[in-house]
Scaffold this active site. Structure first.
Site, PDB file in Angstrom:
ATOM      1  N   ASP A   9       0.821  -1.234   0.000  1.00 51.63           N
ATOM      2  CA  ASP A   9       0.000   0.000   0.000  1.00 51.63           C
ATOM      3  C   ASP A   9       0.842   1.266   0.000  1.00 51.63           C
ATOM      4  O   ASP A   9       0.528   2.250  -0.680  1.00 51.63           O
ATOM      5  CB  ASP A   9      -0.877   0.059   1.263  1.00 51.63           C
ATOM      6  CG  ASP A   9      -1.976  -0.974   1.270  1.00 51.63           C
ATOM      7  OD1 ASP A   9      -2.185  -1.630   0.236  1.00 51.63           O
ATOM      8  OD2 ASP A   9      -2.615  -1.129   2.323  1.00 51.63           O
ATOM      9  N   HIS A  10       1.915   1.240   0.813  1.00 49.20           N
ATOM     10  CA  HIS A  10       2.639   2.503   0.984  1.00 49.20           C
ATOM     11  C   HIS A  10       3.681   2.772  -0.098  1.00 49.20           C
ATOM     12  O   HIS A  10       4.267   3.849  -0.137  1.00 49.20           O
ATOM     13  CB  HIS A  10       3.159   2.605   2.407  1.00 49.20           C
ATOM     14  CG  HIS A  10       2.002   2.608   3.372  1.00 49.20           C
ATOM     15  ND1 HIS A  10       1.029   3.589   3.323  1.00 49.20           N
ATOM     16  CD2 HIS A  10       1.607   1.722   4.310  1.00 49.20           C
ATOM     17  CE1 HIS A  10       0.102   3.313   4.232  1.00 49.20           C
ATOM     18  NE2 HIS A  10       0.427   2.184   4.842  1.00 49.20           N
ATOM     19  N   HIS A  43      -4.643  -3.023   0.011  1.00 50.11           N
ATOM     20  CA  HIS A  43      -5.886  -2.555   0.643  1.00 50.11           C
ATOM     21  C   HIS A  43      -6.497  -1.503  -0.268  1.00 50.11           C
ATOM     22  O   HIS A  43      -5.943  -0.399  -0.391  1.00 50.11           O
ATOM     23  CB  HIS A  43      -5.543  -1.982   2.022  1.00 50.11           C
ATOM     24  CG  HIS A  43      -6.726  -1.547   2.824  1.00 50.11           C
ATOM     25  ND1 HIS A  43      -6.620  -1.104   4.121  1.00 50.11           N
ATOM     26  CD2 HIS A  43      -8.046  -1.478   2.533  1.00 50.11           C
ATOM     27  CE1 HIS A  43      -7.808  -0.782   4.589  1.00 50.11           C
ATOM     28  NE2 HIS A  43      -8.691  -0.994   3.635  1.00 50.11           N
ATOM     29  N   ARG A  49      -6.868   6.283  -1.093  1.00 46.27           N
ATOM     30  CA  ARG A  49      -5.732   7.139  -0.719  1.00 46.27           C
ATOM     31  C   ARG A  49      -4.397   6.571  -1.199  1.00 46.27           C
ATOM     32  O   ARG A  49      -3.431   7.291  -1.307  1.00 46.27           O
ATOM     33  CB  ARG A  49      -5.703   7.377   0.790  1.00 46.27           C
ATOM     34  CG  ARG A  49      -5.410   6.136   1.592  1.00 46.27           C
ATOM     35  CD  ARG A  49      -5.239   6.443   3.066  1.00 46.27           C
ATOM     36  NE  ARG A  49      -6.513   6.782   3.708  1.00 46.27           N
ATOM     37  CZ  ARG A  49      -6.694   6.739   5.028  1.00 46.27           C
ATOM     38  NH1 ARG A  49      -5.684   6.411   5.810  1.00 46.27           N
ATOM     39  NH2 ARG A  49      -7.847   7.031   5.556  1.00 46.27           N
ATOM     40  N   GLU A  70      -7.424  -6.588   0.722  1.00 42.82           N
ATOM     41  CA  GLU A  70      -8.095  -6.084   1.933  1.00 42.82           C
ATOM     42  C   GLU A  70      -9.160  -5.082   1.489  1.00 42.82           C
ATOM     43  O   GLU A  70      -8.889  -4.212   0.645  1.00 42.82           O
ATOM     44  CB  GLU A  70      -7.089  -5.392   2.847  1.00 42.82           C
ATOM     45  CG  GLU A  70      -6.059  -6.337   3.420  1.00 42.82           C
ATOM     46  CD  GLU A  70      -5.094  -5.644   4.367  1.00 42.82           C
ATOM     47  OE1 GLU A  70      -4.570  -6.312   5.254  1.00 42.82           O
ATOM     48  OE2 GLU A  70      -4.871  -4.427   4.201  1.00 42.82           O
ATOM     49  N   THR A 100      -4.836   5.124   9.957  1.00 45.19           N
ATOM     50  CA  THR A 100      -4.641   3.741   9.537  1.00 45.19           C
ATOM     51  C   THR A 100      -5.760   2.912  10.157  1.00 45.19           C
ATOM     52  O   THR A 100      -6.618   3.465  10.846  1.00 45.19           O
ATOM     53  CB  THR A 100      -3.245   3.234   9.945  1.00 45.19           C
ATOM     54  OG1 THR A 100      -3.065   1.901   9.440  1.00 45.19           O
ATOM     55  CG2 THR A 100      -3.046   3.219  11.459  1.00 45.19           C
ATOM     56  N   GLU A 151      -7.302 -12.757  10.711  1.00 42.45           N
ATOM     57  CA  GLU A 151      -6.013 -12.070  10.857  1.00 42.45           C
ATOM     58  C   GLU A 151      -6.122 -11.228  12.124  1.00 42.45           C
ATOM     59  O   GLU A 151      -6.984 -10.351  12.237  1.00 42.45           O
ATOM     60  CB  GLU A 151      -5.709 -11.191   9.639  1.00 42.45           C
ATOM     61  CG  GLU A 151      -4.375 -10.453   9.806  1.00 42.45           C
ATOM     62  CD  GLU A 151      -3.936  -9.692   8.556  1.00 42.45           C
ATOM     63  OE1 GLU A 151      -4.262 -10.144   7.430  1.00 42.45           O
ATOM     64  OE2 GLU A 151      -3.273  -8.658   8.706  1.00 42.45           O
ATOM     65  N   HIS A 191      -0.128  -5.847  11.285  1.00 43.22           N
ATOM     66  CA  HIS A 191      -0.300  -4.414  11.521  1.00 43.22           C
ATOM     67  C   HIS A 191       0.740  -3.909  12.509  1.00 43.22           C
ATOM     68  O   HIS A 191       0.823  -4.383  13.636  1.00 43.22           O
ATOM     69  CB  HIS A 191      -1.697  -4.018  12.016  1.00 43.22           C
ATOM     70  CG  HIS A 191      -1.985  -2.569  11.718  1.00 43.22           C
ATOM     71  ND1 HIS A 191      -2.620  -2.164  10.564  1.00 43.22           N
ATOM     72  CD2 HIS A 191      -1.663  -1.443  12.375  1.00 43.22           C
ATOM     73  CE1 HIS A 191      -2.697  -0.839  10.546  1.00 43.22           C
ATOM     74  NE2 HIS A 191      -2.114  -0.384  11.637  1.00 43.22           N
ATOM     75  N   GLY A 192       1.521  -2.961  12.029  1.00 42.02           N
ATOM     76  CA  GLY A 192       2.512  -2.306  12.888  1.00 42.02           C
ATOM     77  C   GLY A 192       3.733  -3.164  13.192  1.00 42.02           C
ATOM     78  O   GLY A 192       4.537  -2.789  14.039  1.00 42.02           O
ATOM     79  N   GLY A 213       3.638  -4.263   5.979  1.00 41.50           N
ATOM     80  CA  GLY A 213       3.807  -3.317   4.879  1.00 41.50           C
ATOM     81  C   GLY A 213       4.583  -2.077   5.234  1.00 41.50           C
ATOM     82  O   GLY A 213       5.700  -1.861   4.751  1.00 41.50           O
TER      83      GLY A 213
HETATM   84  C1  LIG Z   1      -5.780  -3.439   7.193  1.00 43.80           C
HETATM   85  C2  LIG Z   1      -4.387  -3.066   7.381  1.00 43.80           C
HETATM   86  O1  LIG Z   1      -3.871  -3.178   8.456  1.00 43.80           O
HETATM   87  C3  LIG Z   1      -3.584  -2.565   6.240  1.00 43.80           C
HETATM   88  O2  LIG Z   1      -4.379  -2.276   5.175  1.00 43.80           O
HETATM   89  C4  LIG Z   1      -2.795  -1.391   6.589  1.00 43.80           C
HETATM   90  O3  LIG Z   1      -3.581  -0.689   7.465  1.00 43.80           O
HETATM   91  C5  LIG Z   1      -2.446  -0.558   5.362  1.00 43.80           C
HETATM   92  O4  LIG Z   1      -2.154   0.740   5.660  1.00 43.80           O
HETATM   93  P1  LIG Z   1      -3.240   1.912   5.880  1.00 43.80           P
HETATM   94  O5  LIG Z   1      -4.021   1.546   7.106  1.00 43.80           O
HETATM   95  O6  LIG Z   1      -2.398   3.098   6.096  1.00 43.80           O
HETATM   96  O7  LIG Z   1      -4.130   2.002   4.691  1.00 43.80           O
HETATM   97  N1  LIG Z   2      -3.183  -6.335   7.571  1.00 42.46           N
HETATM   98  C1  LIG Z   2      -1.991  -5.701   8.008  1.00 42.46           C
HETATM   99  C2  LIG Z   2      -1.156  -5.317   6.863  1.00 42.46           C
HETATM  100  O1  LIG Z   2      -1.432  -5.692   5.752  1.00 42.46           O
HETATM  101  C3  LIG Z   2       0.067  -4.511   7.048  1.00 42.46           C
HETATM  102  O2  LIG Z   2      -0.031  -3.515   8.026  1.00 42.46           O
HETATM  103  P1  LIG Z   2       1.229  -2.537   8.229  1.00 42.46           P
HETATM  104  O3  LIG Z   2       2.477  -3.410   8.328  1.00 42.46           O
HETATM  105  O4  LIG Z   2       1.296  -1.655   7.025  1.00 42.46           O
HETATM  106  O5  LIG Z   2       0.940  -1.829   9.513  1.00 42.46           O
END
Ligand SMILES: CC(=O)[C@@H](O)[C@H](O)COP(=O)(O)O
Ligand SMILES: NCC(=O)COP(=O)(O)O
Length: 243
Positions: A9-10, A43, A49, A70, A100, A151, A191-192, A213
């Protein structure tokens, strides 16, 4: 063997910041796969975004591993999933104004809607996962909704500010994984997570896959994309093996 889903995503966040064509999410995905990613997570947020609809359609035939899409539980997103047909869909909560994904999907309080979404996706041969907090009631509800995969949201664990708080949150994740496995669910987490905390989660017995991510993308600025993916996977495998 524990698996790594790389969330790109990023990479798209960086592209969208300037409206350029680069960095390419397709390149990021293919190179992540070469570096050891077991799947690619994206996602498609309702506010678009970062990942765009065109990214989802472009990536689907090119990925060599699996696409984990996602998305929020909405008719629009279900329609897109039915067109794209990713191998996996992870249903997540979404609030437009959030920075987030805050918290897990409220499955217990929305059982009918979540069960319907699971059924629609299952009928299309898409494996469904529910992104939920490490909460026993939500795990039971996920089972009742017919999701084969959960998850566990590790954001609260990752945000812990003291060792005591971190130990408390880790115990919650451990209990959630054990409960999910007892119910026969495939249990993922994410996540995180980053290179400093991933070993604690990867060492939990019964975890199938971690989706990571933001930290991989951030670390890649200093060490390069493939190295960042490889290092994360190596840390996960090391922790899982040591357990
Ligand atoms: C659901 C999830 O945890 C991921 O999609 C992650 O959050 C991606 O980053 P953003 O939340 O910043 O969209
Ligand atoms: N579902 C969590 C994910 O895909 C990654 O989250 P993050 O590592 O970007 O916080």
């Amino acid at each position: 063997m524990i698996k790594l889903g790389v969330n790109i995503d990023h990479v798209a966040t960086l592209r969208q910041a300037r409206g350029t064509q680069y960095p390419s999410v397709v390149q990021a995905a293919l190179r992540a796969e070469e570096a050891g990613a077991d799947s690619i997570t994206i996602h498609l947020r309702e506010d678009r975004r970062h990942i765009q609809d065109a990214d989802v359609f472009a990536l689907r035939p090119l990925l060599q591993t699996k696409m984990n899409l996602e998305m929020a539980v909405t008719e629009e997103m279900l329609g897109i999933a039915l067109q794209v047909k990713p191998q996996d869909v992870c249903l997540v909560p979404e609030r437009r104004e959030e920075r987030t994904t805050e918290g897990g999907l409220e499955v217990a309080g929305n059982l009918a809607a979540v069960s319907h979404a699971c059924q629609v996706l299952r009928d299309a041969d898409i494996r469904v996962s529910l992104f939920i907090a490490p909460d026993i009631a939500q795990i039971d509800a996920a089972k009742a909704a017919g999701a084969p995969v959960i998850e566990i949201h590790t954001g609260t664990f990752a945000d812990a500010e003291t060792p005591e708080e971190q130990a408390h949150e880790l115990a919650r994740v451990q209990a959630a994984v054990a409960h999910g496995r007892k119910l026969g669910l495939v249990v993922n987490a994410g996540h995180g997570l980053n290179i400093h905390n991933v070993h604690l989660i990867a060492a939990i017995p019964g975890i199938e896959e971690l989706n990571i991510g933001h930290a991989i993308v951030a670390h890649a600025i200093f060490v390069g994309w493939e190295y960042s993916v490889r290092e994360m996977k190596a840390l996960m495998l090391q922790a899982a093996k040591a357990e």
